[in-house]
Design an enzyme around this catalytic site. Structure first.
Site, PDB file in Angstrom:
ATOM      1  N   GLU A 135      39.460 -10.233 -22.812  1.00 34.01           N
ATOM      2  CA  GLU A 135      38.304 -10.180 -21.905  1.00 34.01           C
ATOM      3  C   GLU A 135      38.233  -8.811 -21.237  1.00 34.01           C
ATOM      4  OE1 GLU A 135      35.883 -12.316 -21.966  1.00 34.01           O
ATOM      5  OE2 GLU A 135      37.108 -13.374 -23.422  1.00 34.01           O
ATOM      6  N   TRP A 160      36.535  -6.711 -23.516  1.00 34.97           N
ATOM      7  CA  TRP A 160      35.063  -6.736 -23.509  1.00 34.97           C
ATOM      8  C   TRP A 160      34.507  -5.757 -22.484  1.00 34.97           C
ATOM      9  CZ3 TRP A 160      31.268  -8.178 -26.571  1.00 34.97           C
ATOM     10  CH2 TRP A 160      31.556  -9.070 -27.603  1.00 34.97           C
ATOM     11  N   TRP A 168       7.735 -11.565 -25.877  1.00 36.32           N
ATOM     12  CA  TRP A 168       8.177 -12.099 -24.587  1.00 36.32           C
ATOM     13  C   TRP A 168       6.995 -12.689 -23.848  1.00 36.32           C
ATOM     14  CZ3 TRP A 168      13.190 -12.367 -24.586  1.00 36.32           C
ATOM     15  CH2 TRP A 168      13.958 -11.385 -25.213  1.00 36.32           C
ATOM     16  N   ASN A 215      31.537 -16.795 -15.848  1.00 36.95           N
ATOM     17  CA  ASN A 215      31.061 -16.229 -17.116  1.00 36.95           C
ATOM     18  C   ASN A 215      30.350 -17.239 -18.007  1.00 36.95           C
ATOM     19  OD1 ASN A 215      30.938 -14.127 -19.232  1.00 36.95           O
ATOM     20  ND2 ASN A 215      32.301 -15.533 -20.301  1.00 36.95           N
ATOM     21  N   TRP A 252      14.746  -9.854 -21.324  1.00 35.29           N
ATOM     22  CA  TRP A 252      16.088  -9.729 -20.738  1.00 35.29           C
ATOM     23  C   TRP A 252      16.121  -8.697 -19.611  1.00 35.29           C
ATOM     24  CZ3 TRP A 252      18.562  -5.018 -21.114  1.00 35.29           C
ATOM     25  CH2 TRP A 252      18.213  -4.161 -22.167  1.00 35.29           C
ATOM     26  N   TRP A 274      23.604  -8.750 -21.365  1.00 40.57           N
ATOM     27  CA  TRP A 274      22.237  -9.270 -21.504  1.00 40.57           C
ATOM     28  C   TRP A 274      21.731  -9.075 -22.922  1.00 40.57           C
ATOM     29  CZ3 TRP A 274      19.370 -12.658 -19.013  1.00 40.57           C
ATOM     30  CH2 TRP A 274      19.764 -13.007 -17.722  1.00 40.57           C
TER      31      TRP A 274
HETATM   32  P1  FAD Z   1      37.970 -12.953 -16.057  1.00 43.98           P
HETATM   33  O1  FAD Z   1      37.732 -14.035 -17.052  1.00 43.98           O
HETATM   34  O2  FAD Z   1      39.101 -13.129 -15.142  1.00 43.98           O
HETATM   35  O3  FAD Z   1      38.148 -11.610 -16.909  1.00 43.98           O
HETATM   36  C1  FAD Z   1      38.900 -10.474 -16.455  1.00 43.98           C
HETATM   37  C2  FAD Z   1      38.052  -9.242 -16.459  1.00 43.98           C
HETATM   38  O4  FAD Z   1      37.596  -8.936 -17.768  1.00 43.98           O
HETATM   39  C3  FAD Z   1      36.786  -9.363 -15.627  1.00 43.98           C
HETATM   40  O5  FAD Z   1      37.049  -9.098 -14.274  1.00 43.98           O
HETATM   41  C4  FAD Z   1      35.885  -8.328 -16.265  1.00 43.98           C
HETATM   42  O6  FAD Z   1      36.156  -7.027 -15.777  1.00 43.98           O
HETATM   43  C5  FAD Z   1      36.278  -8.393 -17.718  1.00 43.98           C
HETATM   44  N1  FAD Z   1      35.382  -9.272 -18.469  1.00 43.98           N
HETATM   45  C6  FAD Z   1      35.517 -10.600 -18.676  1.00 43.98           C
HETATM   46  N2  FAD Z   1      34.530 -11.050 -19.479  1.00 43.98           N
HETATM   47  C7  FAD Z   1      33.744  -9.979 -19.758  1.00 43.98           C
HETATM   48  C8  FAD Z   1      32.561  -9.794 -20.538  1.00 43.98           C
HETATM   49  N3  FAD Z   1      31.993 -10.783 -21.224  1.00 43.98           N
HETATM   50  N4  FAD Z   1      32.009  -8.563 -20.603  1.00 43.98           N
HETATM   51  C9  FAD Z   1      32.569  -7.513 -19.946  1.00 43.98           C
HETATM   52  N5  FAD Z   1      33.708  -7.638 -19.210  1.00 43.98           N
HETATM   53  C10 FAD Z   1      34.279  -8.839 -19.110  1.00 43.98           C
HETATM   54  N6  FAD Z   1      30.626  -8.443 -15.832  1.00 43.98           N
HETATM   55  C11 FAD Z   1      30.666  -7.477 -14.906  1.00 43.98           C
HETATM   56  O7  FAD Z   1      31.761  -7.038 -14.522  1.00 43.98           O
HETATM   57  N7  FAD Z   1      29.512  -6.973 -14.355  1.00 43.98           N
HETATM   58  C12 FAD Z   1      28.279  -7.418 -14.723  1.00 43.98           C
HETATM   59  O8  FAD Z   1      27.268  -6.922 -14.219  1.00 43.98           O
HETATM   60  C13 FAD Z   1      28.215  -8.474 -15.682  1.00 43.98           C
HETATM   61  N8  FAD Z   1      27.015  -8.992 -16.052  1.00 43.98           N
HETATM   62  C14 FAD Z   1      26.986 -10.023 -16.979  1.00 43.98           C
HETATM   63  C15 FAD Z   1      25.747 -10.535 -17.374  1.00 43.98           C
HETATM   64  C16 FAD Z   1      25.689 -11.580 -18.294  1.00 43.98           C
HETATM   65  C17 FAD Z   1      24.347 -12.122 -18.733  1.00 43.98           C
HETATM   66  C18 FAD Z   1      26.880 -12.105 -18.836  1.00 43.98           C
HETATM   67  C19 FAD Z   1      26.828 -13.229 -19.845  1.00 43.98           C
HETATM   68  C20 FAD Z   1      28.109 -11.579 -18.478  1.00 43.98           C
HETATM   69  C21 FAD Z   1      28.183 -10.527 -17.555  1.00 43.98           C
HETATM   70  N9  FAD Z   1      29.423  -9.974 -17.169  1.00 43.98           N
HETATM   71  C22 FAD Z   1      29.451  -8.968 -16.239  1.00 43.98           C
HETATM   72  C23 FAD Z   1      30.664 -10.347 -17.867  1.00 43.98           C
HETATM   73  C24 FAD Z   1      31.478 -11.488 -17.259  1.00 43.98           C
HETATM   74  O9  FAD Z   1      30.663 -12.582 -17.004  1.00 43.98           O
HETATM   75  C25 FAD Z   1      32.207 -11.095 -15.982  1.00 43.98           C
HETATM   76  O10 FAD Z   1      32.923  -9.899 -16.172  1.00 43.98           O
HETATM   77  C26 FAD Z   1      33.195 -12.170 -15.552  1.00 43.98           C
HETATM   78  O11 FAD Z   1      32.522 -13.392 -15.368  1.00 43.98           O
HETATM   79  C27 FAD Z   1      33.889 -11.760 -14.276  1.00 43.98           C
HETATM   80  O12 FAD Z   1      34.675 -12.811 -13.798  1.00 43.98           O
HETATM   81  P2  FAD Z   1      36.251 -12.697 -13.747  1.00 43.98           P
HETATM   82  O13 FAD Z   1      36.667 -11.413 -13.124  1.00 43.98           O
HETATM   83  O14 FAD Z   1      36.742 -13.937 -13.114  1.00 43.98           O
HETATM   84  O15 FAD Z   1      36.606 -12.685 -15.309  1.00 43.98           O
END
Ligand code: FAD
Length: 490
Positions: free
Chosen positions: A288, A291, A319, A354, A372, A395
């Site tokens: 993650e 990502w 759209w 997420n 989007w 997105w």
């Molecule tokens: P955890 O599951 O604990 O993951 C650890 C870290 O990994 C996160 O803190 C984050 O830095 C990174 N991470 C995890 N999943 C993703 C992912 N899919 N993409 C990129 N990084 C990820 N994340 C953001 O940080 N900023 C945003 O503006 C953002 N916008 C999003 C918009 C959409 C439509 C979606 C579907 C996802 C988005 N995310 C975004 C990704 C993800 O949802 C969040 O990073 C995550 O929910 C953060 O929660 P956490 O720290 O508990 O994640």
């Protein structure tokens, strides 16, 4: 002339300016660390540069966070943070001249507008004879260092992560210690601004829920990481999809503002694979973080990803323009409980889980067929972790227009998603209390409940809770037909 934090510090070096940006911490901060090694006094600087950021200036929730985070950093620095507001390319040379600095250090940022701006500043300062050094403070793997065998950038996550990063030739650096007692200085004859004077907080105190939820700053970030290592990571692989369980780290805003580095996070979780046999959970968590890295990688190689469809055929996507539907989505009034719970969690806490981000985003772009861009803009304004790279890439991923995108025809069904990932309805009941009295079997689809069940739960559809904004089956068919229209029949 200068104010030193260590009385009697003698150094032949001219001061170093450390320009803080998305790295609001002192531990594992390469620019900060290098400045202390250089010797001589350090002027810690922050510039709020909305002018250069333009449309990418932080949204309202991020500004709340930034306010708190800058105050926390200033506290760690004993009040020595020099705060300014304006165009950094204009201000920095003037601050250099007024402070007598001989060097300017910063950690690199990867947003296109910052890359452009920083390049100009670097050239300007170097022409003036300054030592200018930049460092990698916020990514495990720098985008420019990872490429396929033929030299081109990866577009698909798994080979990027497995081959380019994990098995690649350049591995993450070690974590740097927090320097002890660096010699700090103030700007001679110019106190700069207070953090309050930046005006980051809104006039209306709408951020009570956000305030209750978070502790911005380096210490808050460390606490969050320690708690996750203690309690969250065991079971992460399975639990990370459950918004009703405490299995995600919630580190995203801390990582976004650089209050903690991915190197520190990686270093904290890696040993758990061995000491607590959490290999699967650690791998899932690191991927993650991967990502996040991949999002920056894509942004670096395809800077237009913030506004242009990466798959250009989506430029022809029909759209719909439906401000009423968009408004109901934003307010969490769609009549689909898991969607509404997510949108209300976002509004109340500045965060959304997420899994629910994916469900709400899919609902907006597929069932409601809204561009989007609308979702990206709303998230940018309301998320405390709003991040140009992760938000744009995610997105586009959900919309199906991105690099390694979810296929457009995979449309999340919010009822099935709710039932699967919030099986006891705890998450929905927390954020949509007006339907909390419904039995579990009707909670994710209140319109299917018989009238006497609705009455017993105190629910009147269309009054105490909205009926569905669209029909799932019909809106799914409409979205699929629109998608089909992008590919000419052969
Ligand atoms: P955890 O599951 O604990 O993951 C650890 C870290 O990994 C996160 O803190 C984050 O830095 C990174 N991470 C995890 N999943 C993703 C992912 N899919 N993409 C990129 N990084 C990820 N994340 C953001 O940080 N900023 C945003 O503006 C953002 N916008 C999003 C918009 C959409 C439509 C979606 C579907 C996802 C988005 N995310 C975004 C990704 C993800 O949802 C969040 O990073 C995550 O929910 C953060 O929660 P956490 O720290 O508990 O994640």
């Amino acid at each position: 002339m200068f104010t030193w934090s260590i009385p009697g510090l003698v150094s032949s070096e001219r001061p170093t300016i450390v320009w803080f940006r998305q790295d609001l911490r002192l531990a594992d901060n390469p620019a900060w660390h290098a400045a202390t090694m250089r010797g001589g006094p350090i002027l810690p600087l922050y510039i709020l540069d909305d002018g250069n950021a333009g449309a990418h200036r932080p949204g309202a929730a991020s500004r709340w966070w930034l306010h708190r985070s800058l105050n926390a950093l200033n506290g760690e620095l004993g009040g020595f943070l020099h705060v300014r507001c304006g165009h950094a390319d204009d201000l920095l040379p003037r601050i250099v001249a007024a402070s007598g600095a001989g060097a300017v250090y910063w950690n690199r940022c990867y947003e296109p507008w910052r890359i452009r701006r920083d390049k100009g500043i670097r050239e300007h300062l170097k022409r003036d004879g300054l030592q200018v050094r930049s460092f990698n403070g916020s990514l495990l793997y720098e985008p420019a260092a990872i490429a396929k065998d033929d030299g081109s950038p990866y577009r698909v996550f798994t080979p990027y992560w497995r081959n380019g990063c994990l098995a690649g030739p350049v591995q993450p650096r070690d974590v740097l210690p927090r320097p002890e007692k660096p010699g700090l200085m103030r700007m001679p004859g110019d106190a700069g601004l207070t953090v309050d004077a930046l005006g980051l907080l809104p006039g209306i105190h709408w951020y009570k829920g956000i305030e209750a939820e978070w502790r911005p700053g380096e210490r808050g970030a460390r606490q969050r990481l320690d708690a996750f290592v203690e309690q969250g990571i065991a079971g992460y692989r399975q639990g990370r999809d459950r918004p009703d369980l405490p299995h995600v780290s919630r580190l995203s805003p801390h990582l976004h503002f650089g209050e903690i580095s991915p190197h520190q996070v990686r270093e904290a979780v890696l040993p758990l694979a061995e000491t607590r046999q959490l290999d699967d959970d650690v791998d899932a968590f690191l991927s993650e973080l991967g990502w996040r890295e991949f999002s920056y990688y894509l942004l670096y190689h395809w800077p237009a990803i913030t506004h242009e469809n990466l798959q250009r055929k989506f430029d022809r996507f029909p759209w719909r323009d439906d401000p009423g539907a968009l408004d109901r989505w934003q307010r969490g009034q769609t009549g689909y409980p898991i969607v509404d719970a997510g949108m209300r969690e976002l509004w109340r806490t500045g965060y959304m889980h997420n899994r629910v981000r994916m469900v709400t985003a899919s609902f907006l772009v597929k069932n409601l067929m809204q561009h989007w861009h609308h979702g990206e803009a709303w998230f940018r304004d309301t998320l405390v972790d709003a991040d140009l790279a992760s938000n744009s890439v995610s997105w586009q991923w959900v919309a199906g227009s991105g690099a390694d995108a979810a296929p457009y025809f995979r449309i999340f069904n919010p009822v099935t998603q709710g039932t699967k990932f919030d099986p006891a309805g705890d998450y929905v009941r927390q954020y949509v209390p007006e339907i909390a009295g419904l039995p579990d079997r009707y909670l994710q689809a209140p319109w299917t409940a018989p009238p006497d069940v609705l009455a017993a739960a105190g629910v009147t559809l269309g009054d105490t809770y909205p009926g569905p904004v669209v029909d799932l089956k019909a809106s799914r068919a409409r979205a699929l037909a629109a998608f089909k229209s992008l590919t000419p029949a052969v």
